[in-house]
Enzyme design. Sequence first.
Site, PDB file in Angstrom:
ATOM      1  N   GLU A  47       0.661  -1.121  -0.106  1.00 19.16           N
ATOM      2  CA  GLU A  47       0.026  -0.060  -0.184  1.00 19.16           C
ATOM      3  C   GLU A  47       0.795   1.259   0.129  1.00 19.16           C
ATOM      4  O   GLU A  47       0.540   2.197   0.529  1.00 19.16           O
ATOM      5  CB  GLU A  47      -0.986   0.217   1.267  1.00 19.16           C
ATOM      6  CG  GLU A  47      -2.041  -0.925   1.222  1.00 19.16           C
ATOM      7  CD  GLU A  47      -2.720  -0.971  -0.127  1.00 19.16           C
ATOM      8  OE1 GLU A  47      -2.944  -0.009  -0.767  1.00 19.16           O
ATOM      9  OE2 GLU A  47      -3.242  -2.258  -0.656  1.00 19.16           O
TER      10      GLU A  47
HETATM   11  C1  LIG Z   1       3.374  -9.565  -0.303  1.00 17.93           C
HETATM   12  C2  LIG Z   1       2.850  -8.380  -1.122  1.00 17.93           C
HETATM   13  C3  LIG Z   1       1.429  -8.178  -1.512  1.00 17.93           C
HETATM   14  C4  LIG Z   1       1.309  -7.084  -2.464  1.00 17.93           C
HETATM   15  N1  LIG Z   1       0.025  -7.022  -2.858  1.00 17.93           N
HETATM   16  C5  LIG Z   1      -0.113  -6.036  -3.792  1.00 17.93           C
HETATM   17  C6  LIG Z   1      -1.518  -5.996  -4.472  1.00 17.93           C
HETATM   18  O1  LIG Z   1      -2.377  -6.503  -3.970  1.00 17.93           O
HETATM   19  N2  LIG Z   1      -1.501  -5.383  -5.592  1.00 17.93           N
HETATM   20  C7  LIG Z   1      -0.500  -4.370  -5.858  1.00 17.93           C
HETATM   21  O2  LIG Z   1      -0.694  -3.568  -6.864  1.00 17.93           O
HETATM   22  N3  LIG Z   1       0.501  -4.320  -5.373  1.00 17.93           N
HETATM   23  C8  LIG Z   1       0.784  -5.331  -4.444  1.00 17.93           C
HETATM   24  N4  LIG Z   1       2.068  -5.261  -3.753  1.00 17.93           N
HETATM   25  C9  LIG Z   1       3.184  -4.460  -4.407  1.00 17.93           C
HETATM   26  C10 LIG Z   1       3.622  -3.487  -3.371  1.00 17.93           C
HETATM   27  O3  LIG Z   1       2.539  -2.555  -3.164  1.00 17.93           O
HETATM   28  C11 LIG Z   1       4.906  -2.853  -3.840  1.00 17.93           C
HETATM   29  O4  LIG Z   1       6.018  -3.925  -3.748  1.00 17.93           O
HETATM   30  C12 LIG Z   1       5.486  -1.472  -3.369  1.00 17.93           C
HETATM   31  O5  LIG Z   1       4.463  -0.509  -3.590  1.00 17.93           O
HETATM   32  C13 LIG Z   1       6.853  -1.309  -3.656  1.00 17.93           C
HETATM   33  O6  LIG Z   1       6.991  -1.315  -4.984  1.00 17.93           O
HETATM   34  P1  LIG Z   1       8.365  -2.238  -5.391  1.00 17.93           P
HETATM   35  O7  LIG Z   1       8.229  -3.655  -4.779  1.00 17.93           O
HETATM   36  O8  LIG Z   1       8.373  -2.263  -6.761  1.00 17.93           O
HETATM   37  O9  LIG Z   1       9.667  -1.298  -4.836  1.00 17.93           O
HETATM   38  P2  LIG Z   1      10.312  -0.266  -5.552  1.00 17.93           P
HETATM   39  O10 LIG Z   1       9.235   0.622  -6.091  1.00 17.93           O
HETATM   40  O11 LIG Z   1      11.370  -0.575  -6.321  1.00 17.93           O
HETATM   41  O12 LIG Z   1      11.176   0.264  -4.263  1.00 17.93           O
HETATM   42  C14 LIG Z   1      12.367  -0.183  -3.786  1.00 17.93           C
HETATM   43  C15 LIG Z   1      12.774   0.898  -2.620  1.00 17.93           C
HETATM   44  O13 LIG Z   1      12.915   2.232  -3.220  1.00 17.93           O
HETATM   45  C16 LIG Z   1      12.275   3.265  -2.535  1.00 17.93           C
HETATM   46  N5  LIG Z   1      11.650   4.098  -3.506  1.00 17.93           N
HETATM   47  C17 LIG Z   1      11.044   3.951  -4.770  1.00 17.93           C
HETATM   48  N6  LIG Z   1      10.943   5.180  -5.227  1.00 17.93           N
HETATM   49  C18 LIG Z   1      11.098   6.062  -4.397  1.00 17.93           C
HETATM   50  C19 LIG Z   1      11.070   7.767  -4.482  1.00 17.93           C
HETATM   51  N7  LIG Z   1      10.691   8.169  -5.310  1.00 17.93           N
HETATM   52  N8  LIG Z   1      11.302   8.272  -3.271  1.00 17.93           N
HETATM   53  C20 LIG Z   1      11.926   7.628  -2.254  1.00 17.93           C
HETATM   54  N9  LIG Z   1      11.910   6.195  -2.072  1.00 17.93           N
HETATM   55  C21 LIG Z   1      11.610   5.342  -3.291  1.00 17.93           C
HETATM   56  C22 LIG Z   1      11.024   2.276  -1.728  1.00 17.93           C
HETATM   57  O14 LIG Z   1      10.579   3.161  -0.539  1.00 17.93           O
HETATM   58  C23 LIG Z   1      11.667   1.070  -1.433  1.00 17.93           C
HETATM   59  O15 LIG Z   1      12.384   1.308  -0.371  1.00 17.93           O
HETATM   60  C24 LIG Z   1       2.376  -6.202  -2.718  1.00 17.93           C
HETATM   61  C25 LIG Z   1       3.746  -6.676  -2.459  1.00 17.93           C
HETATM   62  C26 LIG Z   1       4.065  -7.645  -1.509  1.00 17.93           C
HETATM   63  C27 LIG Z   1       5.259  -7.868  -1.159  1.00 17.93           C
END
Ligand SMILES: Cc1cc2nc3c(=O)[nH]c(=O)nc-3n(C[C@H](O)[C@H](O)[C@H](O)COP(=O)(O)OP(=O)(O)OC[C@H]3O[C@@H](n4cnc5c(N)ncnc54)[C@H](O)[C@@H]3O)c2cc1C
Length: 485
Positions: free
Chosen positions: A480
């Site tokens: 989220e």
């Molecule tokens: C168990 C699980 C269930 C999930 N369920 C859903 C779901 O139902 N629907 C759905 O759509 N998604 C879902 N997700 C996805 C989840 O919302 C994302 O994993 C999350 O939003 C982060 O995206 P990412 O993993 O690509 O990390 P990234 O976006 O690659 O981020 C990696 C790191 O970089 C930081 N970062 C990235 N961009 C910035 C910025 N602009 N400024 C500062 N810091 C930054 C982040 O805070 C993080 O620490 C789920 C994930 C998991 C693990």
Amino acid sequence: MRPIPPLANHLGLPCRNAVVTHQCRGDPSHRVSYARLHPGERTMADSPLQMRDIRFALYEHLQAPEHTGLDEDTIDQFLDAGHTFVSEFLAPINAKGDEVGCTRHEDGSVTTAPGYQRALDQWREDGWGSMPHPEELGGQELPLVLVSAIDEMVIGSCCAFHNYTGLTRACANMLSRRASDEQKQTWATKLISAEWQGTMCLTEAGAGSDVGASITKAIPIEGERYKIQGEKVFITSGDHDMVDNVVHIVLARIEGDPEGVKGLSIFIVPKKRLDENGEATIDNDVFCAGIEEKMGIHGSVTTTMKYGENGGCEGYLIGNPRDGIKIMFDIMNEERIVVGQQGQALAATAYGMALKYAKERIQGSSIAKGKSITTDKVAIIEHPDVRRMLLTVKAQSEACRALLLKTSLLLDQEGAAEGEERKRLSALAGFMTPICKAYGSEVGFQACSTAMQVFGGYGYCKEYGVEQLVRDARIACVYEGTNGI
Ligand SMILES: Cc1cc2nc3c(=O)[nH]c(=O)nc-3n(C[C@H](O)[C@H](O)[C@H](O)COP(=O)(O)OP(=O)(O)OC[C@H]3O[C@@H](n4cnc5c(N)ncnc54)[C@H](O)[C@@H]3O)c2cc1C
């Protein structure tokens, strides 16, 4: 209180609970495991749920009866029924769900963990899923503050289970506000009755925090109908065997629309489309291509979903083109409060477990009596540092509960208000929502970890179940929207 049944470790036998496969260690008379209590013989007093504190928050702190129009007796009846449901159907499946998890098969189908189907059937039959929804769609129009109180009990008993029901509820809420009348009748009603599953689909391999980078496409067919093509990752509850249909709420870009979040539209993409009789029988080319192996919430399936791999996936536009992110925020904001509550509820459960353990675990002597080895040994709750840990966890959990229930009540008040007052309450709830998410998840995770510390080495092992709470709580800081963002 009924007597606690004899425990396996009292007899020096291997633990009965399937999670525990080794011979129990230590002096058994000093340790009592929740996990080893036979679920059917679990009593209210054994439950780690903090019922008295939930009531305190509702009645003393928030004066919920005055604001909701429900008297204390009525609210109590819901709380008692909720307690019965979670004690009978959720607490007993939590450890097993963690151990077994979900299984994906070659054909893309997913089998959920043992006991989940039975729990969801009961959830549906009891009508828990319809609590906050409009009456004309089959809901009960009950206040969100009561829904939140029940949520704490559900999450605190089995966090992974709540991921199925919480998302379905949030999708139904969004549809009942934003969808056309026909869409409401077709899709929202089935989510409100909990017959079908709802999902929120934003994340793609190249579009995590940066949702605007999404490349899932929508190609117009006619009217609200679009052909959908793309792949979403990390989709919670994307496919499973507990329901006949899954209603995916998908962000996609209509061909020719601008890049970035402002170019995204939002679609209902069912796993099964309706036939001429209105039955969900037509395969919609929605395929679960994989599931994740995770640190926690093993009972909650996290899927990779392919839409339209064979060109046969239809979606139905909700609202206007390019309003996707605005509409998706209806779901996200509701889920942000839920996710904060995952931290809080798990912390409250961890506190209940740690408190019980601290009263029963005998170790060391009271510093009040000096350090002589001849001094009587005491329960660890006598030690000031253990009390410090317990009080820290309790304070963190109670502060988060107050924050979360207050925010839910604000949303109830916003719903009942008009004009400027409604705008004011809406702005305040909007301000509180990300605080609920980030604070509840961060502090909840810390609190679970502190509660685990109360168990010493046993907390790090599976048999007491507290390490599961730490693992389950961790994800709330990530999904989220990561807490950093
Ligand atoms: C168990 C699980 C269930 C999930 N369920 C859903 C779901 O139902 N629907 C759905 O759509 N998604 C879902 N997700 C996805 C989840 O919302 C994302 O994993 C999350 O939003 C982060 O995206 P990412 O993993 O690509 O990390 P990234 O976006 O690659 O981020 C990696 C790191 O970089 C930081 N970062 C990235 N961009 C910035 C910025 N602009 N400024 C500062 N810091 C930054 C982040 O805070 C993080 O620490 C789920 C994930 C998991 C693990």
